[in-house]
Design a protein around this motif. Structure first.
Motif, PDB file in Angstrom:
ATOM      1  N   GLY A  97      31.713  40.233  50.261  1.00 45.72           N
ATOM      2  CA  GLY A  97      32.474  40.638  49.088  1.00 45.72           C
ATOM      3  C   GLY A  97      31.993  41.926  48.459  1.00 45.72           C
ATOM      4  O   GLY A  97      32.516  42.339  47.414  1.00 45.72           O
ATOM      5  N   VAL A  98      31.003  42.582  49.065  1.00 43.62           N
ATOM      6  CA  VAL A  98      30.446  43.812  48.499  1.00 43.62           C
ATOM      7  C   VAL A  98      31.496  44.917  48.473  1.00 43.62           C
ATOM      8  O   VAL A  98      31.643  45.620  47.472  1.00 43.62           O
ATOM      9  CB  VAL A  98      29.188  44.257  49.280  1.00 43.62           C
ATOM     10  CG1 VAL A  98      28.700  45.611  48.786  1.00 43.62           C
ATOM     11  CG2 VAL A  98      28.091  43.212  49.159  1.00 43.62           C
ATOM     12  N   ALA A  99      32.219  45.088  49.570  1.00 48.18           N
ATOM     13  CA  ALA A  99      33.239  46.148  49.620  1.00 48.18           C
ATOM     14  C   ALA A  99      34.312  45.914  48.564  1.00 48.18           C
ATOM     15  O   ALA A  99      34.695  46.848  47.857  1.00 48.18           O
ATOM     16  CB  ALA A  99      33.860  46.232  51.012  1.00 48.18           C
ATOM     17  N   SER A 100      34.782  44.686  48.448  1.00 46.38           N
ATOM     18  CA  SER A 100      35.817  44.389  47.448  1.00 46.38           C
ATOM     19  C   SER A 100      35.318  44.679  46.043  1.00 46.38           C
ATOM     20  O   SER A 100      36.028  45.279  45.231  1.00 46.38           O
ATOM     21  CB  SER A 100      36.265  42.930  47.559  1.00 46.38           C
ATOM     22  OG  SER A 100      36.963  42.725  48.755  1.00 46.38           O
ATOM     23  N   ALA A 101      34.091  44.272  45.743  1.00 48.81           N
ATOM     24  CA  ALA A 101      33.525  44.508  44.411  1.00 48.81           C
ATOM     25  C   ALA A 101      33.311  46.003  44.159  1.00 48.81           C
ATOM     26  O   ALA A 101      33.588  46.494  43.061  1.00 48.81           O
ATOM     27  CB  ALA A 101      32.208  43.748  44.255  1.00 48.81           C
ATOM     28  N   ALA A 102      32.836  46.731  45.169  1.00 47.92           N
ATOM     29  CA  ALA A 102      32.596  48.169  45.001  1.00 47.92           C
ATOM     30  C   ALA A 102      33.907  48.916  44.796  1.00 47.92           C
ATOM     31  O   ALA A 102      33.985  49.811  43.942  1.00 47.92           O
ATOM     32  CB  ALA A 102      31.843  48.718  46.211  1.00 47.92           C
ATOM     33  N   VAL A 103      34.935  48.557  45.555  1.00 48.34           N
ATOM     34  CA  VAL A 103      36.236  49.211  45.392  1.00 48.34           C
ATOM     35  C   VAL A 103      36.822  48.866  44.025  1.00 48.34           C
ATOM     36  O   VAL A 103      37.365  49.738  43.343  1.00 48.34           O
ATOM     37  CB  VAL A 103      37.189  48.841  46.553  1.00 48.34           C
ATOM     38  CG1 VAL A 103      38.617  49.290  46.248  1.00 48.34           C
ATOM     39  CG2 VAL A 103      36.695  49.469  47.854  1.00 48.34           C
ATOM     40  N   GLU A 104      36.682  47.626  43.609  1.00 49.50           N
ATOM     41  CA  GLU A 104      37.166  47.234  42.283  1.00 49.50           C
ATOM     42  C   GLU A 104      36.485  48.072  41.196  1.00 49.50           C
ATOM     43  O   GLU A 104      37.136  48.591  40.288  1.00 49.50           O
ATOM     44  CB  GLU A 104      36.898  45.749  42.037  1.00 49.50           C
ATOM     45  CG  GLU A 104      37.338  45.265  40.675  1.00 49.50           C
ATOM     46  CD  GLU A 104      37.038  43.793  40.443  1.00 49.50           C
ATOM     47  OE1 GLU A 104      37.507  43.278  39.409  1.00 49.50           O
ATOM     48  OE2 GLU A 104      36.349  43.160  41.257  1.00 49.50           O
ATOM     49  N   GLU A 105      35.169  48.232  41.299  1.00 49.36           N
ATOM     50  CA  GLU A 105      34.430  48.990  40.297  1.00 49.36           C
ATOM     51  C   GLU A 105      34.797  50.468  40.321  1.00 49.36           C
ATOM     52  O   GLU A 105      34.960  51.087  39.274  1.00 49.36           O
ATOM     53  CB  GLU A 105      32.923  48.808  40.491  1.00 49.36           C
ATOM     54  CG  GLU A 105      32.067  49.601  39.530  1.00 49.36           C
ATOM     55  CD  GLU A 105      32.237  49.238  38.064  1.00 49.36           C
ATOM     56  OE1 GLU A 105      31.738  50.005  37.215  1.00 49.36           O
ATOM     57  OE2 GLU A 105      32.877  48.218  37.730  1.00 49.36           O
ATOM     58  N   VAL A 106      34.953  51.051  41.508  1.00 46.49           N
ATOM     59  CA  VAL A 106      35.296  52.473  41.548  1.00 46.49           C
ATOM     60  C   VAL A 106      36.727  52.699  41.060  1.00 46.49           C
ATOM     61  O   VAL A 106      37.010  53.740  40.471  1.00 46.49           O
ATOM     62  CB  VAL A 106      35.037  53.097  42.942  1.00 46.49           C
ATOM     63  CG1 VAL A 106      36.209  52.943  43.882  1.00 46.49           C
ATOM     64  CG2 VAL A 106      34.665  54.566  42.797  1.00 46.49           C
ATOM     65  N   CYS A 107      37.605  51.738  41.243  1.00 44.88           N
ATOM     66  CA  CYS A 107      38.959  51.857  40.680  1.00 44.88           C
ATOM     67  C   CYS A 107      38.903  51.860  39.156  1.00 44.88           C
ATOM     68  O   CYS A 107      39.606  52.624  38.505  1.00 44.88           O
ATOM     69  CB  CYS A 107      39.858  50.723  41.181  1.00 44.88           C
ATOM     70  SG  CYS A 107      40.368  50.884  42.908  1.00 44.88           S
ATOM     71  N   ARG A 108      38.029  51.012  38.593  1.00 47.96           N
ATOM     72  CA  ARG A 108      37.851  50.984  37.140  1.00 47.96           C
ATOM     73  C   ARG A 108      37.315  52.326  36.649  1.00 47.96           C
ATOM     74  O   ARG A 108      37.820  52.906  35.689  1.00 47.96           O
ATOM     75  CB  ARG A 108      36.906  49.844  36.739  1.00 47.96           C
ATOM     76  CG  ARG A 108      36.791  49.652  35.225  1.00 47.96           C
ATOM     77  CD  ARG A 108      35.648  48.732  34.854  1.00 47.96           C
ATOM     78  NE  ARG A 108      34.348  49.316  35.164  1.00 47.96           N
ATOM     79  CZ  ARG A 108      33.774  50.327  34.503  1.00 47.96           C
ATOM     80  NH1 ARG A 108      34.393  50.887  33.494  1.00 47.96           N
ATOM     81  NH2 ARG A 108      32.578  50.784  34.847  1.00 47.96           N
ATOM     82  N   LEU A 109      36.291  52.843  37.340  1.00 45.96           N
ATOM     83  CA  LEU A 109      35.736  54.150  36.969  1.00 45.96           C
ATOM     84  C   LEU A 109      36.776  55.261  37.114  1.00 45.96           C
ATOM     85  O   LEU A 109      36.842  56.161  36.276  1.00 45.96           O
ATOM     86  CB  LEU A 109      34.534  54.488  37.855  1.00 45.96           C
ATOM     87  CG  LEU A 109      33.228  53.782  37.547  1.00 45.96           C
ATOM     88  CD1 LEU A 109      32.209  54.082  38.639  1.00 45.96           C
ATOM     89  CD2 LEU A 109      32.706  54.202  36.189  1.00 45.96           C
ATOM     90  N   ALA A 110      37.550  55.194  38.177  1.00 47.73           N
ATOM     91  CA  ALA A 110      38.570  56.221  38.414  1.00 47.73           C
ATOM     92  C   ALA A 110      39.549  56.284  37.247  1.00 47.73           C
ATOM     93  O   ALA A 110      39.933  57.369  36.803  1.00 47.73           O
ATOM     94  CB  ALA A 110      39.305  55.947  39.724  1.00 47.73           C
TER      95      ALA A 110
END
Length: 163
Positions: A97-110
């Motif tokens: 689930g690391v990729a999903s969590a990292a993409v979720e976080e970078v979408c929030r930052l974006a």
């Protein structure tokens, strides 16, 4: 548990080691970076930092709760409130689930810190894990692509800044 760290100069050694350790693993699903990437790593790292300073790109390392580098997630080619998302998670962190969590976080930052309104991403057809990560994070297929000359799919996600 993971966190994103914006790319810094002092990340160079850990990032180079991460890329070397995972080169074969990555090459199974994404185009290989080639030998020159590793030979010229130090100058390339400096160039990425300079590019990040201009705001054209936002590079992040994915760090686990032990402080170990387990991946990277980047926003590149920032233009007109949009950017292209790219990510790679190391072999030993895959499937957790690391990729999903990292993409979720970078979408929030974006959406919030970088004030972007849309992201695109491209993946190969033979990378179902990456396709699943994008789908879980609200990306939709918008067309075909050929990353590194391989059959692939282009995705898009609209972003909404939340408080």
């Amino acid at each position: 548990m993971m966190r994103l760290e914006r790319l810094r100069a002092d990340h160079a050694d850990a990032l180079l080691e991460f890329e070397r350790e995972n080169r074969g693993y990555f090459a199974r699903s994404v185009p290989d970076r080639g030998d020159a990437y590793f030979v010229e790593f130090a100058s390339r790292h400096r160039a990425l930092l300079a590019e990040q300073d201009t705001g054209l790109c936002h590079f992040h390392l994915v760090v686990d709760d032990r402080g170990e580098l387990v991946g990277r997630v980047n926003l590149v080619d920032v233009e007109e409130e949009a950017a292209e998302l790219g990510y790679r998670i190391g072999e030993f962190a895959a499937g957790r689930g690391v990729a999903s969590a990292a993409v979720e976080e970078v979408c929030r930052l974006a959406a919030t810190a970088y004030r972007l309104s849309a992201l695109t991403a491209v993946t190969t057809l033979d990378n179902p894990a990456s396709r699943a990560v994008l789908a879980r994070n609200g990306f939709t297929v918008v067309g075909n692509a050929s990353p590194g000359g391989r059959p692939g799919v282009r995705y898009e996600r609209r972003l909404v800044a939340t408080r």
